[in-house]
Scaffold this active site. Sequence first.
Site, short mmCIF file in Angstrom:
data_model
loop_
_atom_site.label_atom_id
_atom_site.label_comp_id
_atom_site.label_asym_id
_atom_site.label_seq_id
_atom_site.Cartn_x
_atom_site.Cartn_y
_atom_site.Cartn_z
N THR A 1 64.34 60.33 48.33
CA THR A 1 64.83 61.69 48.13
C THR A 1 63.78 62.63 48.68
O THR A 1 62.74 62.87 48.07
CB THR A 1 65.08 61.97 46.64
N LYS B 1 72.18 64.87 48.08
CA LYS B 1 71.36 64.33 46.98
C LYS B 1 70.59 65.44 46.27
O LYS B 1 70.54 65.49 45.03
CB LYS B 1 70.39 63.28 47.53
N LYS C 1 59.56 66.76 41.58
CA LYS C 1 59.67 66.79 43.04
C LYS C 1 61.08 67.12 43.48
O LYS C 1 61.30 67.94 44.39
CB LYS C 1 59.23 65.44 43.60
#
Length: 258
Positions: free
Chosen positions: A86, A159, A226
């Site tokens: 990701t 995502k 993150k």
Amino acid sequence: MIAFLGLGRMGAPMAGRLVAAGYRVTVWNRTPRAPEGATVAGSPAAAAAEAELVITMLSDPEAVRRVLTEALPGLRPGTLVVEMSTIGPEAVAGLRELLPAKVGLVDAPVLGSVEPARDGTLTVLAGGAPEDLARCREVLEVFGRVREAGGPGAGAALKVAVMSALVPAQVLLAETLARAEAGGVDAGALLDVLGGTPLGGLVERVRPAVENGPPGTRYALGLAAKDLTLASPGRGRSRRRPGTGCWRRPRPGWAART
């Protein structure tokens, strides 16, 4: 042959599934390890040297760029890189600039944690050129259900958009439970009631941890932070829509989508 770079909580079971499916797999990890049946390489470049497909599953954009930079000497024309971490679409665009023109790139981050990675029930959000997606789809199906999101960067953008909703929703539910228990509300009763609302799916995901205690780490807080950083609002600079050649300026208040 498939090169798999990164054998963390998610990467190790995913590489193991490829071996179990009969693929010839060479792996690299900064701390040497390997699933049974895989070949261990001493560097990213050595892992990629004979690979038709190079898969990365690493912690963040910086790690992915660093490892693929190290892999560059081993990449041959016609190799396809499948980036499954990701990292967001901007980082994917940066990888496209880094990689040689004759090396393909698909962004295919996954939804799911360690158990789905082990069971092959992840959701794979894939973006890339149609011919590149076609080349790697059979391999991606080893990991779970594949959803083709669009052109280059589209899987990464989808995502990030999903995580920008999912992580805050999980935090909201955790805070709600903590506040309710502090006020004398039974956690089980609260979950039962919330289970009958649109939050029901999320409630059932967290119910085992509430009733039986937290399991082992499946999704570290650092990774959640993150992901939210990747989804944070833009700072006014123009950005390209994933999978297109169009540029736009983010609207105020919108989570960054590119």
